[in-house]
Design an enzyme around this catalytic site. Structure first.
Site, PDB file in Angstrom:
ATOM      1  N   GLY A   1       0.815  -1.219   0.000  1.00 30.16           N
ATOM      2  CA  GLY A   1       0.000   0.000   0.000  1.00 30.16           C
ATOM      3  C   GLY A   1       0.843   1.262   0.000  1.00 30.16           C
ATOM      4  N   ASP A   2       1.950   1.238   0.751  1.00 26.70           N
ATOM      5  CA  ASP A   2       2.858   2.385   0.757  1.00 26.70           C
ATOM      6  C   ASP A   2       3.495   2.577  -0.613  1.00 26.70           C
ATOM      7  OD1 ASP A   2       2.881   3.208   3.651  1.00 26.70           O
ATOM      8  OD2 ASP A   2       3.495   1.132   3.880  1.00 26.70           O
TER       9      ASP A   2
END
Length: 601
Positions: free
Chosen positions: A387-388
């Site tokens: 997600g990052d």
């Protein structure tokens, strides 16, 4: 592209992995005993997002490993050379009446920027190389009057992507557009070398100092005062699988100082990596103002506040979107409805709901036609930190002037590559000497974890290696026979640089990522790992296979790998090779066939 820095705002964490093996239970409790092999520490939370943004902003660097990618070929002129890297700037006139002389090399990597005039009336003379890898950015002029050779790559206009595949054979409901799988945006659209600044709550405790060191020298840190200690997340892993997570530390961010506000005012783009620990909350007013001026991407957290109104893109995953929205269901339509609902509720331009291995769904308020961006297939890998990586890639693309649709396409591709390379565990940081070192373009992830698991249950680890530049029947036969020797087969592959040193000019024919992907797809292969050196000795020292397989008519005693395996009691074996098959011969036959075809014309 904006000249200001890319500012990452959010909560810095210290991630710690305690790695080892568990082969017995404790005598006083039904709990596994982990024999620790090493400890790895890295910047987590917004720190990981900043590290990835810095790597992604420099297209010469691989985001997963931090190593330099192989540079693009130098531009050359002359009848036998290659015309490459041709760029038409925005608002340029038409690139017309381009003529390629007979026997010239391929016309490659032609990039037409948004707003450029048409690329028209390109004439390729008889005997010229193919017109290949032409990339037309969305919004560019027409590609007209061109006789296009096979494998020409033309990026679609984002609002129309016909013929794209569905995701994992799921049915795409009416009104959901799909985008084709792409590797990345053209290099000319990347934010090459942009400064990355991390704005985060940070004190002077030991965990904070370690996290600072893990960020490296390429990221400028502007601190918000922290009343407390930096949060630390510790995972205990046995055989590469998490057993337990321990969370400790934490504090309250204080009032931001004038330097923090100045950095936000000077930003060219902003990424908010909110981990629900208060940094984004104390900067909310400044972020609201910044969203009116520059692209702002917000990666939300269930414990944090909503994105500020005016944000260009919010990036919740499917579980987070379901927590933020009261729309029920788990179908693709339900994800799309939740994304559109959140875009309207938050007042943001777009919401990209990330769907893991299925890709991402880009929505906007009131829209009934979301864009589905499928993810390329990934063999194995670790999704931790995906997600990052997605949010960082999207922010870098928007900072470079990309449309949200383009930014999400690039983010999906980069996140998939990041997962395949080992996820957050592959990101460099601090490690104890006993932790296995990283090798080549593939960090120690699945291959090392697999070897540990097989050994822990008393199995036999088999490894083999080579360039595998053009996979052929000889390779396939060797791998199938090698796999039958033990309980798992790990393939060690020469990196692009290593292969070029070994084979000479013009090699590799196939880049490392493609070679690894093809090998990983074979049923006989359990894991693939790369090495940068001329021989795999250093890699084998960390991997420690029981058997090393070599194909051909070598004498095992003269191989450097044999000396390495003897140190831990391993055995080198030589298997016969399928006669008449070799990459060099195939390449020569292809070259002769191409020359004969040109003469016939």
């Amino acid at each position: 592209m904006s000249r200001g820095p890319l500012v990452v705002v959010g909560d810095l964490l210290l991630d710690e992995d305690i790695e080892g093996e568990a082969s017995r239970l404790a005598p006083d409790a039904p709990a596994p005993v982990v024999d620790v092999a090493g400890v790895r520490r890295r910047a987590g939370g917004a720190g990981l997002a900043a590290v990835l943004a810095a790597r992604l902003s420099d297209r010469r660097t691989d985001p997963a490993t931090g190593r330099r990618r192989d540079p693009k070929p130098a531009r050359r002129t002359g009848r036998a050379g290659t015309l490459s890297g041709v760029e038409a700037a925005p608002d340029a006139g038409p690139l017309a009446d381009v003529q390629v002389a007979p026997d010239a090399g391929p016309l490659a990597d032609v990039q037409v920027a948004p707003g450029a005039g048409p690329l028209a009336d390109v004439q390729v003379a008889p005997g010229a190389g193919p017109l290949a890898d032409v990339q037309v950015a969305p919004g560019a002029g027409a590609l007209a009057g061109v006789e296009v050779a096979p494998h020409v790559e033309v990026a679609p206009h984002v609002e129309a992507a016909p013929g794209a595949e569905s995701v994992h054979d799921s049915e795409v409901p009416p009104g959901v557009a799909t985008a084709p799988r792409v590797a990345s945006l053209p290099d000319s659209e990347a934010a090459a070398g942009v400064e990355v600044v991390l704005v985060t709550a940070l004190g002077s405790d030991e965990a904070g100092e370690i996290a600072r060191r893990c960020l490296g020298d390429g990221i400028r840190v502007v601190a918000v005062p922290l009343d407390g200690t930096l949060p630390v997340k510790t995972r205990v892993l046995a055989g590469g699988r998490p057993l337990l997570r321990l969370d400790r530390g934490g504090g309250t961010p204080g009032r931001p100082g004038p330097e923090v506000l100045r950095v936000l005012e000077s930003a060219g783009a902003i990424l908010v990596a909110d981990y629900g620990r208060g940094t984004a909350d104390v900067l909310r007013d400044a972020l609201t103002e910044a969203a009116r001026r520059v692209p702002l991407v917000w990666d939300p957290h269930p414990r944090g506040g909503p994105p500020v109104a005016g944000a260009r893109l919010a990036t919740p995953n499917a579980k987070e979107a379901a927590a933020f929205s009261d729309r029920p269901g788990s179908s693709l339509r339900a994800h799309a409805d939740r994304g559109a609902d959140l875009a309207e509720r938050w007042g943001v331009t777009h919401v990209a709901v990330t769907l893991g291995a299925a890709g991402a769904l880009l929505t906007r308020a009131g829209s009934t036609a979301p864009l589905l961006v499928p993810a390329p297939p990934v063999a194995g890998g670790d999704p931790c930190g995906a997600g990052d990586c997605f949010a960082a890639a999207a922010a870098v693309a928007l900072a470079a002037g990309a449309l949200p649709e383009e930014a999400v396409e690039r983010a999906v591709a980069e996140a998939a590559a990041f997962v395949g390379a080992g996820g957050a565990s592959a990101v460099s940081g601090e490690a104890t000497p006993s932790a296995p070192p990283s090798h080549g373009a593939e960090p120690p992830g699945d291959a090392f974890a697999l070897a540990r698991r097989v050994r822990a249950r008393g199995g036999t680890v088999v490894a083999t290696g080579g360039c595998f530049d053009l996979l052929h029947a000889g390779h396939v036969g060797l791998l199938e026979r090698a796999a039958r020797i033990g309980d798992c087969l790990i393939v060690c592959v020469n990196s692009d640089a290593s292969l070029a040193r070994l084979k000479g000019p013009g090699r590799p024919l196939t880049p490392l990522a493609d070679r690894m992907r093809v090998l990983a797809a074979l049923g006989s292969v359990d894991a693939v790992v790369a090495f940068d050196e001329d021989t795999p000795e250093r890699l084998l020292e960390a991997l420690r296979p029981d058997v090393w397989v070599k194909g051909g008519d070598y004498s095992p005693d003269g191989l450097p790998e044999t000396r390495a395996l003897r140190r831990w009691g391993g055995q080198t074996v030589v298997l016969p090779y399928l006669d008449g098959r070799s990459t060099t011969r195939i390449a020569h036959r292809a070259a002769r066939a191409a020359a004969a075809g040109r003469r016939a014309r």
